[in-house]
Enzyme design. Structure first.
Site, mmCIF file in Angstrom:
data_model
loop_
_atom_site.group_PDB
_atom_site.id
_atom_site.type_symbol
_atom_site.label_atom_id
_atom_site.label_comp_id
_atom_site.label_asym_id
_atom_site.label_seq_id
_atom_site.Cartn_x
_atom_site.Cartn_y
_atom_site.Cartn_z
ATOM 1 N N ASN A 153 20.088 -9.039 -23.433
ATOM 2 C CA ASN A 153 21.272 -8.423 -22.827
ATOM 3 C C ASN A 153 20.990 -8.166 -21.350
ATOM 4 O O ASN A 153 20.322 -7.197 -20.991
ATOM 5 C CB ASN A 153 21.610 -7.118 -23.546
ATOM 6 C CG ASN A 153 22.927 -6.520 -23.077
ATOM 7 O OD1 ASN A 153 23.534 -7.006 -22.127
ATOM 8 N ND2 ASN A 153 23.369 -5.473 -23.748
ATOM 9 N N ASP A 159 29.439 -5.782 -22.623
ATOM 10 C CA ASP A 159 29.126 -5.679 -24.051
ATOM 11 C C ASP A 159 30.359 -5.458 -24.921
ATOM 12 O O ASP A 159 30.468 -6.003 -26.015
ATOM 13 C CB ASP A 159 28.132 -4.541 -24.308
ATOM 14 C CG ASP A 159 26.727 -4.881 -23.832
ATOM 15 O OD1 ASP A 159 26.522 -6.020 -23.377
ATOM 16 O OD2 ASP A 159 25.850 -4.002 -23.902
ATOM 17 N N GLY A 178 25.308 -7.861 -27.949
ATOM 18 C CA GLY A 178 25.363 -7.718 -26.495
ATOM 19 C C GLY A 178 24.595 -8.732 -25.680
ATOM 20 O O GLY A 178 24.625 -8.677 -24.445
ATOM 21 N N ASP A 180 23.770 -12.077 -23.640
ATOM 22 C CA ASP A 180 24.724 -12.778 -22.775
ATOM 23 C C ASP A 180 24.030 -13.805 -21.898
ATOM 24 O O ASP A 180 22.807 -14.009 -21.978
ATOM 25 C CB ASP A 180 25.495 -11.761 -21.919
ATOM 26 C CG ASP A 180 24.596 -10.774 -21.192
ATOM 27 O OD1 ASP A 180 23.439 -11.123 -20.881
ATOM 28 O OD2 ASP A 180 25.049 -9.634 -20.928
ATOM 29 N N ASP A 345 28.636 -29.504 -34.258
ATOM 30 C CA ASP A 345 28.618 -28.717 -35.493
ATOM 31 C C ASP A 345 29.440 -29.388 -36.596
ATOM 32 O O ASP A 345 30.404 -30.100 -36.325
ATOM 33 C CB ASP A 345 29.187 -27.319 -35.193
ATOM 34 C CG ASP A 345 29.125 -26.397 -36.377
ATOM 35 O OD1 ASP A 345 28.003 -26.123 -36.840
ATOM 36 O OD2 ASP A 345 30.191 -25.947 -36.836
ATOM 37 N N GLU A 374 25.221 -32.641 -36.744
ATOM 38 C CA GLU A 374 24.734 -31.852 -37.882
ATOM 39 C C GLU A 374 25.324 -32.404 -39.181
ATOM 40 O O GLU A 374 26.517 -32.255 -39.437
ATOM 41 C CB GLU A 374 25.132 -30.381 -37.725
ATOM 42 C CG GLU A 374 24.667 -29.525 -38.902
ATOM 43 C CD GLU A 374 25.438 -28.225 -39.050
ATOM 44 O OE1 GLU A 374 24.822 -27.205 -39.392
ATOM 45 O OE2 GLU A 374 26.673 -28.222 -38.828
#
Length: 632
Positions: A153, A159, A178, A180, A345, A374
């Site tokens: 974070n 947040d 949180g 980032d 994905d 994937e």
């Protein structure tokens, strides 16, 4: 381009205050048609000099389909036409950007009855030098996978954003914690120093969902970084900073589905944009139906058209406008952010014909790029089906350079945890036998082998918290004929339940938050075993950066005997011998059997310890050891 309704309202009120609210004006306003609003143009910009000269713009705004579009004259650019869909709030424009076009600003005109009512500008940018020739990742690289919300974070002020939902709660494994882009940026030097050369974050796009938004796999805006991570510009600067440190960036994208909070779900462009969600029909998750010649058509359709979960509407890539949108979206992020690759994905869940078109279009634009799909199956035939160069029985042709090697991932874990025995394919024999599947893959070295990821339990727990087995697993991943990938925290021996528990598997990286009791970046507060394994892996991966035999050399392996597995990697410059010993006692290894691979070498150097070993008649192996030896 986005024009908020609140801004339009404020402008209207300002006009009234300036004396435009006379009775005559009010009467005219009542009889006039409603004013159109242009809320979005996607993509928000494009580039000159792209190989594909066609560009589709999606305009969204109240009643926008009623308007007629034209393009003011611009050298090298022309409008080919426009398309309308079921919703009155979308207009699709088809442009051609010819090779001679220069960067600048296009001027679109949206007209009613010959009168221009909206005139948005559309930017054309210059491409970065060498953009089309960018190189992706491969066996020379080592990939570090992070879940950004759980890594570090760096900017606490982002947040909690109430408009996006899903409250911050670090004590809840399923809530946002949180992490980032700022936190990732602060620790790029750590990732590079560990020996990694590529960073793969799980999806960073906006996930405006009431819960479970932290992982990023429910995107609600395909052109916007989630503000809790940062901004689009923050992302672009992060990738540039990583590049300066020798790190490429792989973006995780999801062409199969969106999040239920996506703005499309309030106003779909067409009735067939999303596969039917009422009554709700979930996918059967039967990956094999796509390739099984005996599968019932209804089973195949349910696999590809069913929703992954109720919060993830399934996109219908057979819809032509949507298919083009998804191709352009992938290209836009590659060009905008300067990516070295894409990780895709839920690959087989998308429409099969679309995937062929999608992969071919992206690779035509960037021939040296790497895309990683994937296919979460332990069946190598199912994985191989999607690869470029694979001759499939059904004639299917793909342009995908790489897939995640789930089959070998599973066999590696099995080989290390199963006791050795005299049966065929037992213990390390499972790994030996699994390597035969490379005959199915056009380019085995481009397959990505991983010890774990965000969808598996932590390997340290899966191996019974056995540090020796951890070293064996990491050794194989780093030295066999593959592109290696490690999950964040593996170097710290992070643990998880053996049964699937996503929130715990994706636990916070130690030291990523102020006040953490231990710090994986600095080493403060780590247990001795954590520090030792972290240092060991750092040494191995940094050696690997210069190991040409591992990058592109041949592989010769020998049938495992008495709990020992030996293989060699070799090219014209280097010869490497890898030895795994699962025995609990020191084991003499007779070397005569390997004469063809030793090729007259007289001694070897351990790449981790620097110890010199004479290559006589035998080599004494420490108990439960993994050795990587450069032959001299």
């Amino acid at each position: 381009m986005t024009i908020k309704k609140t801004t339009l309202l404020a402008a209207a009120l300002l006009g009234l205050a300036m004396g435009h609210a006379s009775a005559q004006s009010a009467q005219s306003a009542q009889s006039a048609q409603p004013a159109q609003q242009l809320e979005r143009i996607e993509p928000a910009n494009w580039w000159v000099g792209m190989k594909n000269q066609r560009l589709q713009l999606m305009l969204h705004g109240q009643g926008i389909a009623e308007l007629k579009a034209r393009l003011r004259p611009y050298a090298g650019v022309r409008m080919l036409g426009s398309q309308r869909s079921d919703s009155p709030n979308y207009l699709f424009l088809d442009l051609e950007i010819q090779p001679g076009a220069r960067p600048g600003s296009l001027q679109l005109e949206l007209q009613r009855a010959g009168k221009t009512v909206l005139s948005p500008a559309y930017p054309l940018w210059a491409r970065a030098p060498g953009s089309a020739r960018r190189q992706g990742f491969g066996p020379r690289d080592a990939i570090y996978l992070v879940v950004p919300d759980r890594f570090a974070n760096g900017e606490p002020r982002n947040d909690q954003l109430d408009a996006l939902g899903d409250r911050l709660d670090r004590g809840n494994p399923s809530a946002r914690h949180g992490g980032d882009l700022a936190g990732l940026a602060q620790h790029l030097d750590y990732i590079a120093a560990m020996g990694f050369t590529q960073v793969w974050p799980t999806p960073l796009l906006e996930n405006k969902q009431p819960e479970l938004s932290y992982h990023g796999y429910s995107p609600t805006d395909l052109y916007k970084i989630d503000p809790r991570f940062g901004s689009n510009e923050d992302y672009r600067q992060l990738v540039a900073r990583a590049k300066a440190l020798g790190l490429g960036f792989i973006q995780d994208i999801v062409p199969n589905h969106i999040g239920s909070g996506h703005w499309w779900m309030q106003d779909p462009p067409s009735r067939d944009w999303v596969n039917p969600g009422q009554p709700y029909l979930e996918t059967n998750h039967r990956h094999s139906t796509v390739q099984d010649p005996y599968a019932a058509a209804s089973d195949r359709q349910r696999f590809q058209d069913g929703w992954f979960v109720p919060s993830m509407p399934d996109l219908n890539q057979r819809q032509p406008l949507l298919a083009t949108y998804l191709v352009q979206n992938a290209v836009w992020w590659i060009e905008y952010a300067g990516l070295s690759g894409l990780r895709v994905d839920t690959y087989p869940y998308s429409d099969k014909a679309f995937l062929a078109r999608w992969s071919a279009a992206i690779m035509a634009e960037y021939p040296g790029l790497t895309m990683l799909g994937e296919e979460m199956s332990d069946n190598p035939l199912m994985v191989a089906h999607w690869l470029k160069g694979r001759r499939n029985a059904d004639g299917y042709v793909s342009a995908m350079p790489s897939m995640m090697d789930f089959p070998l991932h599973g066999r590696l874990r099995d080989a290390l945890t199963e006791p050795e025995g005299h049966g065929y394919g037992v213990g390390l024999g499972k790994l030996y036998e699994a390597m035969m599947n490379d005959a199915l893959y056009p380019e085995p070295a481009r397959m990505v082998l991983f010890e774990g990821n965000h969808d598996t339990n932590r390997i340290f727990s899966a191996l019974g918290e056995d540090e020796a087995l951890m070293r064996m697993a990491a050794t194989v991943i780093a030295t066999t004929r593959r592109t290696p990938q490690f999950f964040y925290g593996t170097e710290l021996l992070m643990k998880s339940p053996l049964e699937r528990d996503d929130g715990v598997v994706r636990s916070d990286f130690a030291g990523g938050w102020a006040g953490d009791a231990s710090n994986g970046f600095s080493g403060a507060g780590l247990a001795p075993a954590q520090r030792e394994f972290q240092a060991w892996l750092r040494r191995l991966l940094n050696w690997r950066k210069t190991a040409s035999a591992v990058h592109g050399g041949s592989l010769v392996h020998y049938n495992p005997l008495d709990g020992v597995y030996v293989y060699f990697r070799a090219d014209a410059r280097q010869r490497v011998m890898v030895v795994l010993n699962k025995n609990k006692t020191e084991t003499p290894l007779a070397l005569a059997r390997f004469a063809e691979s030793l090729a007259g070498r007289t001694h070897a150097v351990d790449v981790i310890s620097g110890q010199r070993h004479e290559l006589g008649s035998s080599l004494n192996l420490p108990p439960r050891s993994s050795l990587v030896l450069e032959l001299q």
